[in-house]
Design a protein around this motif. Structure first.
Motif, short mmCIF file in Angstrom:
data_model
loop_
_atom_site.label_atom_id
_atom_site.label_comp_id
_atom_site.label_asym_id
_atom_site.label_seq_id
_atom_site.Cartn_x
_atom_site.Cartn_y
_atom_site.Cartn_z
N ARG A 1 0.84 -1.20 0.00
CA ARG A 1 0.00 0.00 0.00
C ARG A 1 0.88 1.25 0.00
O ARG A 1 2.07 1.20 0.29
CB ARG A 1 -0.93 0.02 1.21
N SER A 2 0.29 2.37 -0.33
CA SER A 2 1.06 3.61 -0.45
C SER A 2 1.53 4.12 0.90
O SER A 2 1.03 3.71 1.95
CB SER A 2 0.20 4.69 -1.13
N VAL A 3 2.50 5.03 0.85
CA VAL A 3 2.98 5.67 2.08
C VAL A 3 1.83 6.37 2.78
O VAL A 3 1.66 6.26 4.00
CB VAL A 3 4.11 6.68 1.75
N ALA A 4 1.01 7.10 2.03
CA ALA A 4 -0.11 7.82 2.63
C ALA A 4 -1.08 6.88 3.33
O ALA A 4 -1.55 7.15 4.45
CB ALA A 4 -0.85 8.62 1.55
N GLU A 5 -1.40 5.76 2.69
CA GLU A 5 -2.32 4.79 3.30
C GLU A 5 -1.74 4.21 4.58
O GLU A 5 -2.47 3.98 5.55
CB GLU A 5 -2.63 3.68 2.29
N MET B 1 -5.79 12.21 3.00
CA MET B 1 -4.79 11.26 3.50
C MET B 1 -3.40 11.67 3.06
O MET B 1 -2.44 11.63 3.85
CB MET B 1 -5.13 9.85 3.01
N ARG B 2 -3.26 12.04 1.80
CA ARG B 2 -1.94 12.43 1.31
C ARG B 2 -1.44 13.70 1.98
O ARG B 2 -0.26 13.82 2.31
CB ARG B 2 -2.00 12.61 -0.22
N LEU C 1 8.53 12.93 0.64
CA LEU C 1 8.38 11.71 -0.13
C LEU C 1 7.20 11.82 -1.08
O LEU C 1 6.28 12.61 -0.86
CB LEU C 1 8.15 10.51 0.80
N ASP C 2 7.23 10.99 -2.12
CA ASP C 2 6.05 10.80 -2.95
C ASP C 2 5.15 9.83 -2.21
O ASP C 2 5.33 8.61 -2.26
CB ASP C 2 6.46 10.24 -4.31
N VAL C 3 4.19 10.36 -1.49
CA VAL C 3 3.36 9.53 -0.60
C VAL C 3 2.41 8.65 -1.37
O VAL C 3 1.70 7.82 -0.77
CB VAL C 3 2.59 10.41 0.41
N ARG C 4 2.40 8.76 -2.70
CA ARG C 4 1.54 7.90 -3.52
C ARG C 4 2.20 6.56 -3.81
O ARG C 4 1.54 5.60 -4.18
CB ARG C 4 1.22 8.60 -4.84
N ARG C 5 3.53 6.49 -3.62
CA ARG C 5 4.28 5.26 -3.95
C ARG C 5 4.07 4.18 -2.89
O ARG C 5 3.88 4.49 -1.70
CB ARG C 5 5.77 5.57 -4.07
N PRO C 6 4.16 2.89 -3.28
CA PRO C 6 4.06 1.81 -2.29
C PRO C 6 5.20 1.89 -1.27
O PRO C 6 6.34 2.24 -1.61
CB PRO C 6 4.19 0.54 -3.14
N LEU C 7 4.89 1.54 -0.04
CA LEU C 7 5.87 1.67 1.04
C LEU C 7 7.09 0.78 0.82
O LEU C 7 8.21 1.19 1.13
CB LEU C 7 5.20 1.30 2.37
N ASP C 8 6.90 -0.44 0.29
CA ASP C 8 8.03 -1.35 0.18
C ASP C 8 9.03 -0.94 -0.90
O ASP C 8 10.05 -1.59 -1.08
CB ASP C 8 7.57 -2.79 -0.03
N MET D 1 10.52 5.40 9.67
CA MET D 1 10.04 6.76 9.90
C MET D 1 8.54 6.86 9.61
O MET D 1 7.80 7.57 10.30
CB MET D 1 10.81 7.73 9.01
N VAL D 2 8.07 6.13 8.60
CA VAL D 2 6.64 6.12 8.29
C VAL D 2 5.86 5.50 9.45
O VAL D 2 4.80 5.99 9.84
CB VAL D 2 6.39 5.34 6.98
N ALA D 3 6.40 4.43 10.03
CA ALA D 3 5.75 3.79 11.18
C ALA D 3 5.66 4.75 12.36
O ALA D 3 4.64 4.81 13.06
CB ALA D 3 6.50 2.53 11.58
N ILE D 4 6.73 5.51 12.57
CA ILE D 4 6.74 6.49 13.67
C ILE D 4 5.74 7.60 13.39
O ILE D 4 4.98 8.04 14.27
CB ILE D 4 8.16 7.05 13.87
#
Length: 507
Positions: free
Chosen positions: A94-98, A117-118, A132-139, A148-151
């Motif tokens: 899923r995306s960074v934003a999600e 969300m974005r 970051l491009d928050v539309r890109r998948p996290l992995d 950092m996204v988890a935090i």
């Protein structure tokens, strides 16, 4: 003012094993509180009781002035406690934003509000200086960015308490400073943080108070500024600095006379993030110890030597020649053996027999045209069962039925029957009874006296001091002390763990 969080007399057992016996933790409002202890001290279990992952057997918990109990981590989160685990626990595809907004509602006219969300993800990540491009998948991002996204996700819940379990393990120095700035910002907003870390410098840089755990109980709490590093380490290890000079409690016996010739050398080993600059050497007929607190890079360093991981920098030599095993089979073929720290998961094959477990590493030499030489195999097994005093009903007995000490002897035999040049032992006496521990230690000394080079990793300082001829002390992924002779004392080892002092003996 009463504390934001108060945990008193918490106990938790799993069957006959007591993980917590008398654990307590008080966290003030707007405080950054360190929770520390060696592996197995009970830190993670205490956090899991707090957040509803486990149900405590005894004790009381209050939060924000009222009795508190969470039925699950999600329930704890809804009640104001967010937890960031060392292992990133998000949805990679899923995306960074999600991921940042996971668990929170963003809707507009009954539909998911992707724009909101974005925008929220960008706002929270900007606190870490991340664009970051928050539309890109996290992995698609490095593990440090995922952390950092988890935090950012945890902070987004507007929690009153944020629990951070080893949050800097995947971060570089710049990212750590960004995280500390966020923690200080949370503190200014009145949000409390429980900070779990093995890195002493980080604790003193960002934490106000500390709680130290050992063997499932809280043994000390106080102001970080009032507990010197040396005292902090000694308390974690359960050592009385005034009494550490008393020895003679291990089963190693007299030390050897030192190295006769170098077998293996490691210089300036590097592998991010846990090995920064590690050097040591082991000679024939000597035991060299690797000491350090949890997370110092001990196991990670010996894995590089054995080819279980690939070094990104530095050099290794075996018998004076460059050595860089691509995988463990290369190291085994070159004459190395490795008894891993986790005997249950990485050592024994529980459903196989003593015979099968003992000869696993030797199978290529026992097999011709796909057929095992059964007689030779049985002769080897019988010889090492007698030599090591392995107590089993027969070599066909499943190894899972043996005691921990006898399982460890089988693993030692696995490598000894390959006639190794160097034997790497990672926590060789962990989880075995006192009698078997003495037998293992005496056997290690006997092997060294027979000319075998032994590299021993141990979290027990006493085992290093009394059992090793020389020792390297690691701290934050670096060799900070090389000790031998009269310098190899508990005081010097603990001091090096705390301050990074360097001994004069080469290692």
């Amino acid at each position: 003012m009463p504390p934001l969080l108060s945990m008193r007399g918490v106990a938790k057992s799993f069957g006959a094993v007591a993980a917590l016996t008398d654990a307590s933790l008080d966290v003030a409002r707007g405080e950054v509180h360190a929770l520390i202890g060696q592996n197995g001290a009970g830190k993670s279990t205490l956090i899991k009781v707090l957040t509803g992952f486990h149900r405590g057997d005894a004790g009381t918990v209050s939060f924000d002035g009222a009795p508190f109990e969470a039925s699950s981590p999600k329930d704890a989160q809804a009640k104001g406690i967010a937890t960031i685990y060392q292992e990133v626990n998000l949805v990679g595809f899923r995306s960074v934003a999600e991921n940042v907004c996971l668990g929170r509602r963003f809707s507009k006219l009954g539909l998911l509000d992707i724009g909101a969300m974005r925008a929220e993800a960008r706002r929270l990540l900007a606190r870490f200086g991340l664009d970051l491009d928050v539309r890109r998948p996290l992995d698609g991002f490095p593990i440090a960015t995922q952390q950092m996204v988890a935090i950012a996700r945890a902070i987004g819940f507007s929690s009153k308490l944020v629990v951070m379990d080893e949050p800097t393990s995947s971060l570089d120095d710049r990212e750590v400073e960004s995280l500390f700035a966020v923690i200080r910002g949370l503190k200014a907003d009145g949000v409390s943080t429980v900070f779990v870390s093995h890195k002493l410098d980080e604790l003193y840089a960002v934490c106000d108070r500390v709680t130290i755990m050992r063997d499932g109980a809280t043994v000390r709490s106080g102001s970080m500024a009032e507990i010197p590093k040396l005292d902090l380490v000694a308390t974690m290890l359960g050592r009385d600095l005034k009494a550490v000079a008393q020895g003679g409690t291990t089963g190693f016996g007299a030390k050897g006379g030192g190295a006769r010739r170098p077998v293996v050398e490691a210089r300036n080993l590097f592998r991010a993030p846990l090995v920064s600059d590690v050097s040591f050497a082991v000679g024939a007929g000597e035991i060299v110890g690797l000491s350090g607190l949890l997370g110092s890079g001990r196991t990670e360093s010996v894995r590089l030597l054995f080819g279980a991981d690939r070094a990104e920098g530095g050099s290794m030599a075996l018998d004076g020649r460059a050595f860089a095993p691509a995988e463990p089979r290369d190291a085994i073929a070159a004459g190395l053996g490795f008894c891993t720290e986790d005997r249950k998961r990485e050592g024994i094959v529980p459903d196989l027999s003593v015979r099968e477990n003992m000869t696993l590493a030797l199978m290529p030499r026992l097999t011709a045209a796909g057929i095992v030489d059964g007689k030779r195999q049985r002769d080897i097994v019988d010889r090492f069962v007698r030599r090591l005093g392995i107590r089993c009903s027969s070599p066909e007995q499943p190894i899972r039925e043996l005691s921990g000490g006898n399982q460890q002897k089988v693993l030692l035999a696995r490598w000894l029957c390959t006639d190794p040049k160097l034997l790497i032992l990672d926590e060789p006496t962990r989880g075995i009874d006192v009698g078997a521990k003495g037998e293992i230690q005496a056997l290690i000394r006997e092997l060294a006296e027979g000319g075998l080079a032994v590299l021993m990793v141990s979290s027990e300082i006493e085992e290093i001091v009394e059992g090793a001829d020389r020792a390297a002390v690691l701290r934050d992924g670096r060799t900070v002390a090389a000790l031998a002779g009269d310098e190899l004392t508990e005081e010097r080892v603990i001091d090096a763990m705390a301050h990074g002092s360097t001994g004069s003996a080469p290692c």
